[in-house]
Scaffold this active site. Structure first.
Site, mmCIF file in Angstrom:
data_model
loop_
_atom_site.group_PDB
_atom_site.id
_atom_site.type_symbol
_atom_site.label_atom_id
_atom_site.label_comp_id
_atom_site.label_asym_id
_atom_site.label_seq_id
_atom_site.Cartn_x
_atom_site.Cartn_y
_atom_site.Cartn_z
ATOM 1 N N MET A 54 54.177 95.123 35.251
ATOM 2 C CA MET A 54 55.391 95.065 36.088
ATOM 3 C C MET A 54 56.648 95.257 35.239
ATOM 4 O O MET A 54 56.974 94.423 34.402
ATOM 5 C CB MET A 54 55.450 93.725 36.808
ATOM 6 C CG MET A 54 54.297 93.538 37.802
ATOM 7 S SD MET A 54 54.365 91.957 38.663
ATOM 8 C CE MET A 54 55.760 92.198 39.761
ATOM 9 N N VAL A 102 60.947 99.270 41.274
ATOM 10 C CA VAL A 102 60.359 99.243 42.614
ATOM 11 C C VAL A 102 58.901 99.692 42.585
ATOM 12 O O VAL A 102 58.061 99.145 43.311
ATOM 13 C CB VAL A 102 61.220 100.075 43.617
ATOM 14 C CG1 VAL A 102 61.260 101.536 43.238
ATOM 15 C CG2 VAL A 102 60.728 99.908 45.038
ATOM 16 N N SER A 111 56.292 99.525 40.256
ATOM 17 C CA SER A 111 55.248 98.573 39.862
ATOM 18 C C SER A 111 55.306 97.309 40.727
ATOM 19 O O SER A 111 54.285 96.642 40.923
ATOM 20 C CB SER A 111 55.339 98.234 38.378
ATOM 21 O OG SER A 111 56.653 98.017 37.968
ATOM 22 N N LEU A 150 56.331 93.335 29.854
ATOM 23 C CA LEU A 150 56.492 93.396 28.404
ATOM 24 C C LEU A 150 57.971 93.449 28.077
ATOM 25 O O LEU A 150 58.686 94.305 28.607
ATOM 26 C CB LEU A 150 55.818 94.657 27.853
ATOM 27 C CG LEU A 150 54.368 94.885 28.274
ATOM 28 C CD1 LEU A 150 53.875 96.231 27.747
ATOM 29 C CD2 LEU A 150 53.493 93.748 27.756
ATOM 30 N N CYS A 201 54.465 105.428 24.034
ATOM 31 C CA CYS A 201 54.518 104.096 24.663
ATOM 32 C C CYS A 201 53.271 103.875 25.525
ATOM 33 O O CYS A 201 52.614 102.843 25.421
ATOM 34 C CB CYS A 201 55.789 103.973 25.504
ATOM 35 S SG CYS A 201 55.921 102.385 26.347
ATOM 36 N N GLY A 259 52.487 101.506 37.903
ATOM 37 C CA GLY A 259 53.221 102.240 38.936
ATOM 38 C C GLY A 259 53.431 103.698 38.591
ATOM 39 O O GLY A 259 54.320 104.338 39.153
ATOM 40 N N CYS A 266 63.922 104.977 28.264
ATOM 41 C CA CYS A 266 64.477 103.668 28.596
ATOM 42 C C CYS A 266 65.322 103.048 27.478
ATOM 43 O O CYS A 266 66.306 102.367 27.759
ATOM 44 C CB CYS A 266 63.367 102.724 29.033
ATOM 45 S SG CYS A 266 62.182 102.292 27.747
HETATM 46 N N1 LIG Z 1 58.252 96.698 30.254
HETATM 47 C C1 LIG Z 1 57.185 96.894 30.996
HETATM 48 N N2 LIG Z 1 56.297 95.907 31.214
HETATM 49 C C2 LIG Z 1 55.182 96.099 31.957
HETATM 50 N N3 LIG Z 1 54.896 97.275 32.523
HETATM 51 C C3 LIG Z 1 55.741 98.297 32.349
HETATM 52 C C4 LIG Z 1 56.936 98.173 31.582
HETATM 53 N N4 LIG Z 1 57.589 99.344 31.601
HETATM 54 C C5 LIG Z 1 56.838 100.175 32.340
HETATM 55 N N5 LIG Z 1 55.721 99.570 32.803
HETATM 56 C C6 LIG Z 1 54.633 100.145 33.619
HETATM 57 O O1 LIG Z 1 54.589 101.547 33.428
HETATM 58 C C7 LIG Z 1 54.847 102.223 34.662
HETATM 59 C C8 LIG Z 1 55.625 103.502 34.431
HETATM 60 O O2 LIG Z 1 56.798 103.210 33.705
HETATM 61 P P1 LIG Z 1 58.136 104.021 33.943
HETATM 62 O O3 LIG Z 1 59.086 103.577 32.899
HETATM 63 O O4 LIG Z 1 57.799 105.431 34.100
HETATM 64 O O5 LIG Z 1 58.604 103.343 35.287
HETATM 65 P P2 LIG Z 1 59.028 103.840 36.693
HETATM 66 O O6 LIG Z 1 58.281 105.064 37.130
HETATM 67 O O7 LIG Z 1 60.491 103.821 36.755
HETATM 68 O O8 LIG Z 1 58.398 102.621 37.518
HETATM 69 P P3 LIG Z 1 59.062 101.244 37.929
HETATM 70 O O9 LIG Z 1 59.800 101.555 39.215
HETATM 71 O O10 LIG Z 1 57.879 100.344 38.145
HETATM 72 O O11 LIG Z 1 59.958 100.819 36.788
HETATM 73 C C9 LIG Z 1 55.575 101.195 35.518
HETATM 74 O O12 LIG Z 1 55.433 101.458 36.887
HETATM 75 C C10 LIG Z 1 54.890 99.914 35.090
HETATM 76 O O13 LIG Z 1 53.635 99.762 35.738
#
Ligand SMILES: Nc1ncnc2c1ncn2[C@@H]1O[C@H](COP(=O)(O)OP(=O)(O)OP(=O)(O)O)[C@@H](O)[C@H]1O
Length: 396
Positions: free
Chosen positions: A19, A23, A25, A44, A112, A136, A208
């Site tokens: 998570m 939105v 995850s 994390l 990552c 997610g 990020c």
């Molecule tokens: N800091 C974190 N801790 C735990 N899980 C993470 C973290 N950052 C990303 N994830 C996982 O990796 C997935 C993909 O990361 P990404 O940065 O592409 O996010 P995203 O597509 O914007 O999704 P979200 O809306 O969940 O942030 C996330 O949906 C989540 O499941």
């Protein structure tokens, strides 16, 4: 079998959800909790709020952790925050800076996923007794004999398969991507239905931990002395001007090169050893042969059985491009892709991701990092002449 293709009843099946506080995850956790799984949320902490390496409010700084916590409370699931800052710095931020300094264009999201999320977090999920780790990401996975295979997602605009090419078969078998079959608007609708506070939260953008596209400033801070000035050299050998560090340039770049010229100029090559930016006409960018390193193969046939004759597939050489027809070939330790049509702007450090076809349902066959690429014979000969010339020859 249940909706995650796991044996047993959802109530008896523990699933860890990664998570981020976003939105996507949050909805994964919501869907799985609604289906009755024993969901454990894990966030994390990847870098510290207020640290020099990120912008306030970005992924997994304090605000995101609070969001993930609030969503978990609303869903009634346990939630843990793990401090991965040190690991993230070593496995993602440091190699990212190093790669830029070496004249490459790295993709930290791949490292990552490869290290922090699918190695360390996956191990933690196993330790917690989970049958799967769900994220997610927008990519689909489905049964393929005794294993699972990856496919492009339903929402083509959100396709993250390019960033997931390095996922090993063992990881693919354990991971689940419940959003692969949904569109982003559907995901937002579900978030609203579940009453999640993040339903309208803005999507995270770009990388990020890099403050709003300010790569060069950040790398110069992480690697003092790396922004060494040097010459901007035309591929024909003429020195056209000076630059403030090769890490400010990307192969294929046209704007902002900083020299006036009668012809449109593109960045052709970054010579890290001599701190030179090599520029030239667009034709000098055209590439048909791309050599790969750290190859990850997810196809059914054994990679070792792919000889110099090669196999036909589709390759995507930049995240924003569609997969195009190519031949994957191998000889000894060398693995390379021959593109049916020349492509421009292929940069070392980026990924070359392989697909079964160019449809929206294509299977992801793995890929590798671009080590080097071969241009037209004329451009290669000019680059060779430049690198053979004594360093001072170009500066005269
Ligand atoms: N800091 C974190 N801790 C735990 N899980 C993470 C973290 N950052 C990303 N994830 C996982 O990796 C997935 C993909 O990361 P990404 O940065 O592409 O996010 P995203 O597509 O914007 O999704 P979200 O809306 O969940 O942030 C996330 O949906 C989540 O499941």
């Amino acid at each position: 079998m249940n909706s995650l293709d796991l044996p047993g009843r959802p109530a008896d099946t523990r699933v860890v959800v990664a998570m981020s506080g976003g939105v996507d995850s949050s909805v994964v956790a919501g869907i799985l909790a609604r289906e009755g799984y024993d969901v454990v949320g894990v966030t994390l902490q990847l870098y510290d709020h207020g640290a020099a390496t990120h912008r306030a409010g970005s992924c997994c700084a304090g605000r995101d952790i609070d969001d993930a916590r609030r969503v978990s409370e609303k869903l009634g699931i346990p939630h843990y925050v793990l401090d991965y800052e040190e690991r993230f710095r070593k496995a993602v931020i440091d190699p990212f800076a190093q790669s830029y300094v070496a004249g490459e264009t790295p993709i930290p999201c791949v490292s990552c996923n490869q290290t922090v999320k699918f190695a360390d977090l996956l191990e933690t999920a196993r330790d917690l007794g989970a049958a799967a780790l769900a994220t997610g990401h927008y990519i689909r996975s489905g049964a393929n004999g005794a294993h699972r295979a990856l496919f492009r997602p339903v929402d083509a605009d959100r396709d993250q398969s390019y960033f997931l090419f390095a996922t090993t078969q063992e990881q693919v078998d354990y991971l689940r991507f419940p959003l692969g079959g949904m569109s982003k608007p559907q995901v937002r609708e579900i978030a609203a239905e579940l009453g999640l506070s993040v339903a309208d939260k803005q999507d995270s953008q770009d990388i990020c931990f890099v403050p709003q596209g300010k790569y060069s400033e950040m790398i110069a801070r992480l690697r003092p002395g790396s922004a060494e000035p040097g010459d901007i050299v035309h591929i024909d050998g003429r020195v056209l001007g000076r630059h403030e560090g090769i890490l400010r340039y990307t192969i294929g770049q046209r704007r902002g090169i900083g020299v006036a010229s009668g012809e449109p100029l593109y960045v052709i090559h970054l010579d890290a050893d001599r701190a030179r930016v090599i520029v030239g006409p667009r034709e000098a960018l055209d590439t048909r042969k791309v050599f790969l390193r750290a190859m990850n193969w997810l196809g059914d046939e054994d990679l070792a059985s792919i000889g110099p004759g090669g196999i036909e597939l589709f390759a995507k050489v930049r995240s924003t491009r569609p997969p195009r027809p190519a031949l994957l070939r191998r000889e000894g330790a060398a693995v390379w892709v021959e593109l049916a049509e020349g492509e421009a702007g292929i940069a070392p450090g980026q990924a070359c991701v392989l697909y079964s076809d160019d449809s929206n349902e294509a299977r992801v066959l793995g890929g590798g990092f671009i080590q080097r690429s071969e241009r037209s014979a004329a451009a290669e000969a000019m680059l060779e002449r430049l690198s053979a010339a004594p360093a001072h020859a170009t500066a005269e």
